[in-house]
Motif scaffolding. Structure first.
Motif, PDB file in Angstrom:
ATOM      1  N   GLU A  28       0.822  -1.038   0.055  1.00  0.00           N
ATOM      2  CA  GLU A  28      -0.223   0.031   0.053  1.00  0.00           C
ATOM      3  C   GLU A  28       0.855   1.301  -0.148  1.00  0.00           C
ATOM      4  N   ARG A  29       1.984   1.176   0.366  1.00  0.00           N
ATOM      5  CA  ARG A  29       3.172   2.312   0.276  1.00  0.00           C
ATOM      6  C   ARG A  29       3.602   2.814  -0.966  1.00  0.00           C
ATOM      7  N   ARG A  30       3.478   2.006  -1.779  1.00  0.00           N
ATOM      8  CA  ARG A  30       3.808   2.353  -3.249  1.00  0.00           C
ATOM      9  C   ARG A  30       3.461   3.370  -3.738  1.00  0.00           C
ATOM     10  N   ARG A  31       4.033   4.288  -4.574  1.00  0.00           N
ATOM     11  CA  ARG A  31       3.460   5.387  -5.089  1.00  0.00           C
ATOM     12  C   ARG A  31       3.820   5.468  -6.768  1.00  0.00           C
ATOM     13  N   LEU A  32       2.715   5.897  -7.419  1.00  0.00           N
ATOM     14  CA  LEU A  32       2.980   6.202  -8.808  1.00  0.00           C
ATOM     15  C   LEU A  32       4.021   7.366  -8.921  1.00  0.00           C
TER      16      LEU A  32
END
Length: 58
Positions: A28-32
């Protein structure tokens, strides 16, 4: 990354680049952090997409 249209019609694809901070415990911490929209002609049209990012994590 190389994106190739193997179909019989023109197509559009969006290549997305995601980053995850090293301390992240879950996906959930991944970012575009980048994207590129490509329109490819028919029958084996290919495009190469390269990504270069400098990230600072606060």
């Amino acid at each position: 990354m190389t994106v190739t249209n193997k179909g019989k019609r023109q197509g559009t694809e969006t290549v997305q680049l995601y980053a995850t901070p090293p301390a992240a415990a879950d996906a959930e911490r991944r970012r575009l952090v980048g994207f590129r929209k490509l329109t490819l002609a028919t029958a084996r049209d290919s495009r190469t997409v390269t990504a270069q990012r400098t990230l600072s994590i606060n």
